[in-house]
Design an enzyme around this catalytic site. Structure first.
Site, PDB file in Angstrom:
ATOM      1  N   SER A  90      44.568 -40.426 138.048  1.00  0.00           N
ATOM      2  CA  SER A  90      44.479 -40.039 136.648  1.00  0.00           C
ATOM      3  C   SER A  90      45.742 -40.436 135.891  1.00  0.00           C
ATOM      4  CB  SER A  90      44.290 -38.526 136.569  1.00  0.00           C
ATOM      5  OG  SER A  90      44.281 -38.118 135.228  1.00  0.00           O
ATOM      6  N   CYS A 100      51.204 -31.130 136.064  1.00  0.00           N
ATOM      7  CA  CYS A 100      51.767 -32.075 135.095  1.00  0.00           C
ATOM      8  C   CYS A 100      53.151 -31.592 134.664  1.00  0.00           C
ATOM      9  CB  CYS A 100      50.872 -32.213 133.866  1.00  0.00           C
ATOM     10  SG  CYS A 100      51.621 -33.322 132.649  1.00  0.00           S
TER      11      CYS A 100
END
Lengths: 254, 304
Positions: B21, B130
């Site tokens: 991703s 993240c």
């Protein structure tokens, strides 16, 4: 436009001065359509400390010989290593990337380039000339030593120079050239250092003419996957690599 | 003929190569370069409940053998994904998974629930790692309690394959892996980026607008490999390995360390065809080593 990844071969290396050089790279097969303002992303294989590809403007295209010309200034590790390539060396190229300058017809066009930002303007002047436009190109450099490669522009229009030390052409920055006040233009196009492009944008706004600038944000991929090269536009963050590198200043928050 | 098919629980991958991703857009960006159906799966860009502009430019700095990024989950939100993007990508002949991120648990839950309704999305990758968002993100993945909480909540609404992407910015990644396994994760993927930083000595300014960012590329590979090995020993669910994989040899190393599948990330930027080259390279390795089934290589590191 379909993007390609291909190995090119270095067929000509021209040293313009100690900082600037031009690479002629040749594909094994016919080139796809390439528009002015588009760029290539090249892999620098001869230097292990260069990890990512380096985006470079397309300076000129010779479809007959399958050759793309790159105008490069030695700045960092990547461009210095490109300057050490030998004739016959292979170069992995992802291209053609980005959008392009728009090409009006039968208009008075002004092109302003500074430093190595002149790179895409030669190919642009060719397109503008072929579309019946009157082309005036002003190249802004530090001194006559950097005023290189001017002859190439001559077939397509008038070429003017400004130097910061006054050693060639008019003294000052390209946006201070007398032609900007003495004549009127319908369209302006620019590439170079951001302060210079902002000055061109301000001039164009004051004259009420369209102005397109080419941005050079640092990027990782060059084709819209990494989202690293964004610029803040009136419609939010846009990738310079896919929605640029050419932007009309009316879309930027300048 | 060699068998490259692997299974992440019930999810069948035609080969163990997926794309990571944030490095592969929505797949469309790579369609000029490769046939997406040659891949085991693709994990599309991190998606959040609401539109996010991401962080200001500059967002990227090259490092020795890698790069730092601080994109900050720029995306148009899950509704846009379902309406605009999903119809364009739903017929790819590969497993298309969506990376789901959020700032608060409700965001993760609502996003996952909406993606649960999309017939052609067989799984999500829950991003609790993240490093580039102010709230949430990595914070969920750096303690067992918060990782458990978000996985438990998402598990209640998400009925298909739930992969959880782990942060390397922890003391003991195996304990986090076990914690999410305990809440019903179907697999774990690791590693997300390592928190890093770069300064321009000439200007004395940070090279990223956010000062710190996520480090990726071959410079993180030894750390990633070590963590995959540790996690593979700690959990029973499949492990998906990523972190600096540039070629088939790197991919094989992760599989030997215990990864059932691998993801290609930063390498996609340098060679947009690298993912399919790695599929071919794995095949060649298997033929050369007379291994007929890729599953025989999973965790097959020789420690003797």
């Amino acid at each position: 436009m379909k993007k390609l990844i291909q190995d090119f071969e270095l067929v000509k290396y021209e040293e313009l001065n100690c900082e600037h050089f031009v690479l002629d790279i040749k594909a094994n097969e016919p080139l796809p359509e390439i528009l002015p303002g588009q760029f290539v992303n090249v892999r620098v294989d001869n230097n292990n400390s260069v990890f990512l590809r380096r985006p470079l403007s397309i300076h000129n295209v010779d479809y007959d010989r399958n050759v793309i010309q790159l105008f490069v200034k030695r700045i960092g590790e990547g461009t210095k290593s490109l300057g050490k390539l030998k004739i016959g060396d292979k170069l992995s190229v992802v291209y053609p990337l980005g959008n392009s300058y728009s090409i009006p017809k039968n208009a008075k066009t002004l092109l302003i380039g500074g430093g190595c930002g002149v790179a895409p303007l030669l190919y642009l002047s060719k397109f503008l000339h072929e579309a019946g436009n009157e082309v005036t190109t002003i190249l802004g450099v530090r001194s006559s030593y950097d005023a290189v490669g001017l002859k190439a522009y001559e077939p397509y229009g008038r070429i003017l120079v400004t130097t910061e030390d006054g050693s060639q052409g008019e003294k000052g920055y390209p946006t201070q050239h007398s032609v900007l006040e003495n004549e009127s233009f319908d369209y302006s196009f620019t590439c170079g250092p951001e302060p210079m492009m902002k000055a061109v944008a301000a001039y164009s706004e004051s004259k009420g003419i369209s102005c397109e600038v080419s941005l050079e944000n640092t990027m990782a991929c060059g084709f819209g996957a990494c989202l690293c090269c964004v610029t803040d536009t009136k419609k939010g963050n846009k990738c310079v690599c896919t929605e640029g590198p050419v932007f009309n200043i009316k879309d930027l928050k300048w | 003929m060699v068998n490259l098919e692997v299974k992440l629980k019930d999810l069948v991958l035609k080969n163990p190569v997926m794309t990571a991703s944030g490095t592969f857009g929505f797949g469309e960006e790579f369609a000029d370069f490769i046939d997406l159906s040659d891949l085991g799966g693709i994990i599309v860009k991190g998606t959040t409940r609401h539109h996010r502009e991401g962080n200001p430019y500059p967002r990227m700095a090259e490092t020795p053998s890698g790069m730092l990024n601080a994109v900050g989950l720029q995306n148009k939100g899950v509704e846009n994904f379902c309406q605009d993007i999903y119809p364009r990508i739903k017929d790819y002949q590969t497993n298309v998974m969506v990376n789901v991120s959020g700032s608060v648990i409700e965001d993760y839950v609502e996003t996952a629930a909406m993606i649960n309704e999309l017939e052609h999305i067989p799984g999500i990758e829950l991003n609790i790692s993240c490093p580039n968002v102010k709230e949430g993100g990595m914070a969920f993945g750096t303690s067992c309690a918060s990782a458990e909480e978000v996985v438990r909540a998402v598990r209640q609404v998400y009925k298909k394959h739930l992969m959880v992407k782990l942060s390397p910015n922890v003391t003991d990644i195996a304990s986090i892996a076990k914690a999410v396994e305990g809440q019903g994760a179907d697999s774990v993927s690791l590693i997300n980026t390592l928190l890093g930083m770069a300064i321009d000595a000439e200007t004395r300014k940070p090279l990223l607008s956010t000062v710190t960012g996520g480090l990726s590329g071959p410079c993180v590979k030894p750390v990633a490999l070590r963590m995959v090995w540790q996690v593979a020993q700690a959990v029973k669910i499949p492990v998906v390995g990523l972190g600096g994989i540039m070629n088939a040899k790197d991919a094989i190393e992760f599989i030997l360390a215990g990864a059932t599948a691998i993801q290609i990330g930063t390498a996609n930027f340098i060679d947009p065809q690298v993912s399919v080259k790695i599929v071919e390279g794995i095949k060649e390795y298997m033929i050369r080593h007379q291994v007929s089934d890729i599953n025989d290589l999973i965790g097959a590191i020789n420690l003797k």
